[in-house]
Design a protein around this motif. Structure first.
Motif, PDB file in Angstrom:
ATOM      1  N   ARG A  86       0.817  -1.212   0.000  1.00 33.21           N
ATOM      2  CA  ARG A  86       0.000   0.000   0.000  1.00 33.21           C
ATOM      3  C   ARG A  86       0.850   1.260   0.000  1.00 33.21           C
ATOM      4  NH1 ARG A  86      -2.630   0.662   4.390  1.00 33.21           N
ATOM      5  NH2 ARG A  86      -2.015  -1.174   5.583  1.00 33.21           N
ATOM      6  N   VAL A  87       1.986   1.220   0.650  1.00 27.67           N
ATOM      7  CA  VAL A  87       2.890   2.375   0.619  1.00 27.67           C
ATOM      8  C   VAL A  87       3.388   2.608  -0.801  1.00 27.67           C
ATOM      9  CG1 VAL A  87       5.144   3.219   1.372  1.00 27.67           C
ATOM     10  CG2 VAL A  87       3.584   2.197   3.032  1.00 27.67           C
ATOM     11  N   ALA A  88       3.759   1.511  -1.492  1.00 30.25           N
ATOM     12  CA  ALA A  88       4.229   1.664  -2.869  1.00 30.25           C
ATOM     13  C   ALA A  88       3.128   2.193  -3.779  1.00 30.25           C
ATOM     14  CB  ALA A  88       4.756   0.322  -3.379  1.00 30.25           C
ATOM     15  N   ARG A  89       1.932   1.674  -3.637  1.00 28.68           N
ATOM     16  CA  ARG A  89       0.825   2.097  -4.504  1.00 28.68           C
ATOM     17  C   ARG A  89       0.418   3.537  -4.231  1.00 28.68           C
ATOM     18  NH1 ARG A  89      -3.941  -2.198  -4.740  1.00 28.68           N
ATOM     19  NH2 ARG A  89      -4.721  -0.499  -6.030  1.00 28.68           N
ATOM     20  N   SER A  90       0.529   3.973  -2.975  1.00 24.87           N
ATOM     21  CA  SER A  90       0.138   5.354  -2.670  1.00 24.87           C
ATOM     22  C   SER A  90       1.036   6.370  -3.365  1.00 24.87           C
ATOM     23  CB  SER A  90       0.188   5.569  -1.153  1.00 24.87           C
ATOM     24  OG  SER A  90       1.531   5.503  -0.680  1.00 24.87           O
ATOM     25  N   SER A  91       2.255   5.963  -3.724  1.00 28.06           N
ATOM     26  CA  SER A  91       3.171   6.873  -4.418  1.00 28.06           C
ATOM     27  C   SER A  91       3.133   6.680  -5.931  1.00 28.06           C
ATOM     28  CB  SER A  91       4.598   6.650  -3.917  1.00 28.06           C
ATOM     29  OG  SER A  91       5.071   5.357  -4.286  1.00 28.06           O
ATOM     30  N   GLY A  92       2.264   5.801  -6.408  1.00 26.98           N
ATOM     31  CA  GLY A  92       2.198   5.530  -7.840  1.00 26.98           C
ATOM     32  C   GLY A  92       3.132   4.421  -8.280  1.00 26.98           C
ATOM     33  N   GLY A  93       3.667   3.665  -7.351  1.00 23.96           N
ATOM     34  CA  GLY A  93       4.562   2.552  -7.689  1.00 23.96           C
ATOM     35  C   GLY A  93       3.881   1.211  -7.486  1.00 23.96           C
ATOM     36  N   ARG A  94       4.699   0.189  -7.264  1.00 22.25           N
ATOM     37  CA  ARG A  94       4.151  -1.155  -7.078  1.00 22.25           C
ATOM     38  C   ARG A  94       5.160  -2.002  -6.308  1.00 22.25           C
ATOM     39  NH1 ARG A  94       5.918  -4.858 -11.188  1.00 22.25           N
ATOM     40  NH2 ARG A  94       7.431  -3.894 -12.603  1.00 22.25           N
ATOM     41  N   MET A  95       4.716  -3.193  -5.914  1.00 23.07           N
ATOM     42  CA  MET A  95       5.574  -4.120  -5.190  1.00 23.07           C
ATOM     43  C   MET A  95       5.674  -5.422  -5.967  1.00 23.07           C
ATOM     44  SD  MET A  95       5.203  -5.743  -1.345  1.00 23.07           S
ATOM     45  CE  MET A  95       4.022  -6.990  -1.850  1.00 23.07           C
ATOM     46  N   ASP A  96       6.878  -5.967  -6.069  1.00 23.82           N
ATOM     47  CA  ASP A  96       7.120  -7.254  -6.718  1.00 23.82           C
ATOM     48  C   ASP A  96       7.716  -8.221  -5.712  1.00 23.82           C
ATOM     49  OD1 ASP A  96       6.197  -6.494  -9.197  1.00 23.82           O
ATOM     50  OD2 ASP A  96       8.140  -5.706  -9.836  1.00 23.82           O
ATOM     51  N   LEU A  97       7.233  -9.448  -5.730  1.00 23.26           N
ATOM     52  CA  LEU A  97       7.725 -10.508  -4.867  1.00 23.26           C
ATOM     53  C   LEU A  97       8.326 -11.590  -5.751  1.00 23.26           C
ATOM     54  CD1 LEU A  97       7.830 -11.467  -1.899  1.00 23.26           C
ATOM     55  CD2 LEU A  97       5.687 -12.670  -2.320  1.00 23.26           C
ATOM     56  N   SER A  98       9.607 -11.892  -5.558  1.00 25.23           N
ATOM     57  CA  SER A  98      10.276 -12.851  -6.429  1.00 25.23           C
ATOM     58  C   SER A  98      11.286 -13.654  -5.620  1.00 25.23           C
ATOM     59  CB  SER A  98      10.966 -12.134  -7.599  1.00 25.23           C
ATOM     60  OG  SER A  98      11.933 -11.213  -7.114  1.00 25.23           O
ATOM     61  N   THR A  99      11.995 -14.509  -6.306  1.00 20.83           N
ATOM     62  CA  THR A  99      13.025 -15.346  -5.692  1.00 20.83           C
ATOM     63  C   THR A  99      14.390 -14.876  -6.166  1.00 20.83           C
ATOM     64  OG1 THR A  99      11.511 -17.225  -5.640  1.00 20.83           O
ATOM     65  CG2 THR A  99      13.865 -17.698  -5.394  1.00 20.83           C
ATOM     66  N   GLY A 100      15.326 -14.732  -5.215  1.00 16.64           N
ATOM     67  CA  GLY A 100      16.655 -14.269  -5.551  1.00 16.64           C
ATOM     68  C   GLY A 100      17.479 -15.328  -6.253  1.00 16.64           C
ATOM     69  N   PRO A 101      18.653 -14.972  -6.726  1.00 13.26           N
ATOM     70  CA  PRO A 101      19.524 -15.935  -7.427  1.00 13.26           C
ATOM     71  C   PRO A 101      19.890 -17.140  -6.569  1.00 13.26           C
ATOM     72  CG  PRO A 101      20.295 -13.682  -7.749  1.00 13.26           C
ATOM     73  CD  PRO A 101      19.235 -13.619  -6.686  1.00 13.26           C
ATOM     74  N   ASP A 102      19.983 -16.948  -5.239  1.00  9.76           N
ATOM     75  CA  ASP A 102      20.368 -18.042  -4.349  1.00  9.76           C
ATOM     76  C   ASP A 102      19.158 -18.735  -3.736  1.00  9.76           C
ATOM     77  OD1 ASP A 102      23.013 -17.399  -4.858  1.00  9.76           O
ATOM     78  OD2 ASP A 102      23.100 -15.962  -3.184  1.00  9.76           O
ATOM     79  N   GLY A 103      17.970 -18.411  -4.218  1.00 13.93           N
ATOM     80  CA  GLY A 103      16.772 -19.080  -3.718  1.00 13.93           C
ATOM     81  C   GLY A 103      16.062 -18.361  -2.605  1.00 13.93           C
ATOM     82  N   GLY A 104      16.611 -17.288  -2.076  1.00 11.62           N
ATOM     83  CA  GLY A 104      15.946 -16.567  -1.002  1.00 11.62           C
ATOM     84  C   GLY A 104      14.850 -15.647  -1.510  1.00 11.62           C
ATOM     85  N   ALA A 105      14.150 -15.039  -0.557  1.00  6.00           N
ATOM     86  CA  ALA A 105      13.061 -14.112  -0.913  1.00  6.00           C
ATOM     87  C   ALA A 105      13.645 -12.777  -1.375  1.00  6.00           C
ATOM     88  CB  ALA A 105      12.137 -13.902   0.270  1.00  6.00           C
ATOM     89  N   ARG A 106      12.945 -12.159  -2.307  1.00  6.89           N
ATOM     90  CA  ARG A 106      13.376 -10.864  -2.843  1.00  6.89           C
ATOM     91  C   ARG A 106      12.124 -10.003  -3.023  1.00  6.89           C
ATOM     92  NH1 ARG A 106      17.889  -9.155  -5.863  1.00  6.89           N
ATOM     93  NH2 ARG A 106      17.483  -7.347  -7.195  1.00  6.89           N
ATOM     94  N   VAL A 107      12.047  -8.931  -2.260  1.00  7.40           N
ATOM     95  CA  VAL A 107      10.890  -8.026  -2.321  1.00  7.40           C
ATOM     96  C   VAL A 107      11.375  -6.684  -2.843  1.00  7.40           C
ATOM     97  CG1 VAL A 107       9.015  -6.948  -1.048  1.00  7.40           C
ATOM     98  CG2 VAL A 107       9.849  -9.209  -0.353  1.00  7.40           C
ATOM     99  N   THR A 108      10.739  -6.207  -3.906  1.00  9.97           N
ATOM    100  CA  THR A 108      11.127  -4.947  -4.543  1.00  9.97           C
ATOM    101  C   THR A 108       9.972  -3.964  -4.459  1.00  9.97           C
ATOM    102  OG1 THR A 108      12.582  -6.109  -6.085  1.00  9.97           O
ATOM    103  CG2 THR A 108      11.950  -3.860  -6.655  1.00  9.97           C
TER     104      THR A 108
END
Length: 447
Positions: A412-434
């Motif tokens: 919601r913080v990202a969307r309030s500024s006109g952005g977005r959030m992405d949830l993915s997996t890092g190169p080593d298999g860990g969590a990656r939130v952008t």
């Protein structure tokens, strides 16, 4: 609705005008024909006494005089074959009247023929013939039809004008109700509808106003409940402060500072819950300092749990830091974003809190802040843990026994500024939130 009401009135008036104008037009044509026929018949009947009694010289003079003044051609056929007045052929109707002594009116393709038999003459039956041409039968009809058509068009336009005025008076309260409902949907709970128009619309306006009042009441109660729940946190915070004061050395100061920060956060939560704050379209903060401050806060806990922390901030210049349990770096520029500083701090706390809650001790994590194309910043939190399910991005969903609100807060913080959030997996298999954070709505004024 105005267009449909106007079309309905137009269709109704067209049907009414057709039902009125068409019979009237036919009646006018019939009246014109009867008038011309009656006039010609009267002229023919006026010659009957003269034909029956006058001498041939007087009869010829009188007939020619009347034929010259009459609109319809007048002809007198005598029994000796003489023809007086307007020259005309001896038609079958004339011959029948001379033989049978019968007066009649005959329809012809080119007009209407009126024959009158005159009996009692010494030389036999005479026949008076009056002929009404087709043009005479319809004289004045076209002009009358044009007048009727103009009157019909004028009535139709007048009806459309009245229908538009009435439909506007009916639709205006509906439009106002729609405007008020949209304002309520945009969280403007002060919007109220003005009861106006028909009784049904006034009732709807009253119901909408009652709904707005009820929404305000429910929100007020909810805010008070949230404030009460937040206030209940003060008791354990007070106990924690007393525990910190009983300690000695640098740990006491550090824990006391953390307790003070937690108490300020609780106080801000109570204030925000009790006093509704409108969204700030011109919110702005400097992302580098806010992110660095929150990472420094969590670094202390990272040291206690054996986690390596990497902080990489790229702004107008570059600042980066890597530490086994510490984060450092020097500001190399500014990254203004379109969110308040406290909301950005809450988003960073939510993401880092997920790292500590859902990864085992000793798991390293990194925080990266870089400029975003088109303005703003890109914040990335990555860890070396087992990864994170995409189902957790839903509000209230959690696989670790927590509230499941952390990722939703960041989103919601990202969307309030006109952005977005992405949830993915890092190169080593860990969590990656952008988090993509948009730029401020207006040029920021930063210190």
């Amino acid at each position: 609705m105005r267009r449909r009401l106007t079309l309905l009135v137009a269709a109704t008036m067209c049907l009414a005008l057709l039902a009125f104008v068409v019979p009237l037009a036919l009646l006018l044509r019939t009246v014109a024909q009867d008038r011309a026929t009656t006039t010609a018949g009267a002229d023919a009947q006026s010659l009957v006494p003269l034909v029956g009694t006058a001498d041939p010289v007087s009869l010829r003079t009188s007939v020619e005089h009347m034929a010259a003044d009459s609109r319809a051609p007048l002809t007198v056929f005598l029994a000796d074959g003489s023809v007086l007045g307007t020259r005309a052929p001896r038609t079958s109707a004339v011959r029948l009247a001379a033989l049978a002594g019968v007066s009649r009116t005959v329809e012809r393709p080119d007009g209407r023929e009126i024959v009158v038999a005159v009996l009692g003459r010494p030389d036999g039956t005479a026949v008076i013939r009056a002929f009404v041409p087709a043009a005479e039968l319809t004289r004045g009809v076209a002009r009358a039809w044009l007048v009727l058509a103009g009157l019909g068009v004028a009535l139709l336009l007048l009806g459309l004008l009245v229908a538009d005025r009435l439909s506007r008076a009916l639709v205006s309260p509906i439009t106002e109700l729609s405007t008020v409902s949209h304002r309520l949907a945009r969280a403007d709970l002060t919007a109220r509808a003005r009861p106006d128009g028909p009784p049904e619309l006034r009732e709807v306006a009253g119901a909408l106003n009652h709904l707005a009042d009820r929404i305000q009441e429910l929100l007020r109660e909810e805010r008070e409940q949230v404030a009460d729940l937040s206030h209940r946190l003060r008791a354990p915070l007070t106990s924690l402060r007393l525990e910190a004061e009983s300690l000695a050395g640098p740990d006491a100061a550090r824990i006391g500072a953390r307790v003070d920060a937690m108490e300020r956060a609780v106080t801000g939560l109570i204030s925000q819950a009790r006093h509704r704050r409108e969204p700030d379209a011109h919110a702005v903060c400097e992302a580098t300092s806010a992110v660095r401050e929150r990472v420094a806060f969590w670094t202390v806990l990272a040291e206690d749990t054996g986690r390596a922390v990497t902080l990489d901030i790229t702004a107008d210049g570059t600042a980066s830091g890597t530490a086994g349990g510490t984060a450092d770096g020097t500001a190399g520029g500014t990254l203004p974003v379109g969110v308040p500083a406290d909301e950005l701090a809450a988003a960073v706390d939510a993401l880092l809190g997920n790292v500590f809650a859902h990864t085992p001790d000793g798991t390293a994590f990194s925080v990266t802040l870089a400029p975003r194309t088109g303005g703003g910043a890109v914040l990335t939190v990555a860890d070396d843990g087992p990864g994170l399910s995409t189902d957790l991005v839903q509000r209230g969903a959690s696989l670790g026994g927590s509230t499941g609100l952390g990722l939703d807060i960041a989103r919601r913080v990202a969307r309030s500024s006109g952005g977005r959030m992405d949830l993915s997996t890092g190169p080593d298999g860990g969590a990656r939130v952008t988090l993509e954070l948009g730029p401020p709505a207006s040029p920021p004024v930063l210190p």
